[in-house]
Design an enzyme around this catalytic site. Structure first.
Site, PDB file in Angstrom:
ATOM      1  N   ASP A  38       0.832  -1.206   0.000  1.00  0.00           N
ATOM      2  CA  ASP A  38       0.000   0.000   0.000  1.00  0.00           C
ATOM      3  C   ASP A  38       0.863   1.251   0.000  1.00  0.00           C
ATOM      4  OD1 ASP A  38      -2.773  -0.898   0.074  1.00  0.00           O
ATOM      5  OD2 ASP A  38      -2.214  -1.833   1.976  1.00  0.00           O
ATOM      6  N   GLY A 148      -7.243  -2.060   9.338  1.00  0.00           N
ATOM      7  CA  GLY A 148      -8.024  -2.353  10.535  1.00  0.00           C
ATOM      8  C   GLY A 148      -9.420  -1.771  10.576  1.00  0.00           C
ATOM      9  N   ASP A 178     -10.280  -5.439  -1.055  1.00  0.00           N
ATOM     10  CA  ASP A 178      -9.304  -4.897  -0.112  1.00  0.00           C
ATOM     11  C   ASP A 178     -10.015  -4.057   0.945  1.00  0.00           C
ATOM     12  OD1 ASP A 178      -7.043  -3.783   1.045  1.00  0.00           O
ATOM     13  OD2 ASP A 178      -6.445  -2.618  -0.713  1.00  0.00           O
TER      14      ASP A 178
HETATM   15  C1  DX5 Z   1      -6.524   0.451   2.912  1.00  0.00           C
HETATM   16  C2  DX5 Z   1      -5.481  -0.390   2.215  1.00  0.00           C
HETATM   17  C3  DX5 Z   1      -5.571  -1.819   2.548  1.00  0.00           C
HETATM   18  C4  DX5 Z   1      -5.281  -2.151   3.975  1.00  0.00           C
HETATM   19  C5  DX5 Z   1      -6.234  -3.224   4.369  1.00  0.00           C
HETATM   20  O1  DX5 Z   1      -6.290   1.783   2.596  1.00  0.00           O
HETATM   21  O2  DX5 Z   1      -5.608  -0.259   0.822  1.00  0.00           O
HETATM   22  O3  DX5 Z   1      -4.742  -2.612   1.701  1.00  0.00           O
HETATM   23  O4  DX5 Z   1      -3.988  -2.617   4.224  1.00  0.00           O
HETATM   24  O5  DX5 Z   1      -6.093  -3.463   5.710  1.00  0.00           O
HETATM   25  P1  DX5 Z   1      -7.140  -4.341   6.484  1.00  0.00           P
HETATM   26  O6  DX5 Z   1      -7.110  -5.695   5.886  1.00  0.00           O
HETATM   27  O7  DX5 Z   1      -6.641  -4.301   7.889  1.00  0.00           O
HETATM   28  O8  DX5 Z   1      -8.483  -3.674   6.345  1.00  0.00           O
HETATM   29 ZN    ZN Z   2      -4.521  -1.787  -0.502  1.00  0.00          ZN
END
Ligand code: DX5
Ligand code: ZN
Length: 219
Positions: A38, A148, A178
């Site tokens: 990311d 999170g 995602d």
């Molecule tokens: C959010 C990111 C995600 C994030 C997801 O802005 O694009 O890739 O890491 O994290 P979780 O799985 O914790 O929601």
């Molecule tokens: Zn992402």
């Protein structure tokens, strides 16, 4: 019909950045398929992460495909540096660009697979004209910027319309989700048509990371 293979892509956003090589090693050993990276610039999203140097350092620690999710304004400015760093999938946000087709061509010319992403407030149909040009469509299930968060389940419906358009047009892109995905709710996305599951906090907070990957993949 044979069961479809689901790809698991742990997101490094929730890793301990001070121990990144060890964290990448746990992904390598977990049975995961890709590593989701990311990239945030503090403009497109209200948070900062890292750039191409981090990607090239991660590249040395893994053979897995690097799935770079660029939450940045002006993604065109980062094509060469991310290609040189060893990026496999270069996914930009449709909300950040004026000329998506031109950008997609540049990404491909640079030797990467082009992906396009939409935030929760963007409808899937904005992608209609470019779906045959991309290798990946990333559906965000949370507002981007932070790991999170809780999944917004209504976003999953976008998978259904995109999967049916893919069939209709004979396109080949992978559908990825995602945000807020866990071992317990990944099957909701898979049922709607997801091929790739990104999970950050669910993977990195787990005692048994390999077990999370197995669950996500439905094994
Ligand atoms: C959010 C990111 C995600 C994030 C997801 O802005 O694009 O890739 O890491 O994290 P979780 O799985 O914790 O929601
Ligand atoms: Zn992402």
């Amino acid at each position: 019909m044979a069961k479809k293979t689901i790809l698991a892509a742990p997101s490094l956003l929730s890793a301990d950045f001070a121990r990144l090589a060890e964290e990448v090693q746990t992904i390598n050993e977990s049975g995961a398929d890709w590593i989701h990276v990311d990239v945030m610039d503090g403009h497109f999203v209200p948070n900062l992460t890292f750039g191409p140097k981090m990607v090239s350092d991660i590249r040395r620690e893994t053979k897995l495909p690097l799935d770079c999710h660029l939450m940045v304004a002006n993604p065109q400015d980062y094509i060469e540096s991310f290609a040189a760093a060893g990026t496999n999938y270069f996914t930009f946000h449709i909300e950040a660009v004026m000329h998506a087709s031109r950008l997609i061509q540049k990404i491909r010319t640079a030797g990467m697979k082009p992906g396009v992403c939409i935030v929760p407030s963007t409808p899937a149909h904005v992608l209609d004209e470019i779906i045959s040009e991309v290798d990946l469509i990333l559906i965000l299930l949370v507002n981007p910027g932070f790991g999170g968060q809780k999944m917004i389940p209504s976003c999953l419906e976008k998978l259904v319309s995109l999967a049916s358009l893919r069939k209709e047009k004979g396109s080949h892109f992978l559908l990825s989700v995602d945000g807020g995905v866990t071992g317990d709710n990944a099957s909701l996305a898979v049922e709607k048509g997801a091929d790739v599951i990104v999970a950050g906090s669910a993977f990195f907070t787990a005692q048994d990371r390999a077990a999370v990957v197995k669950k996500i993949k439905g094994l």
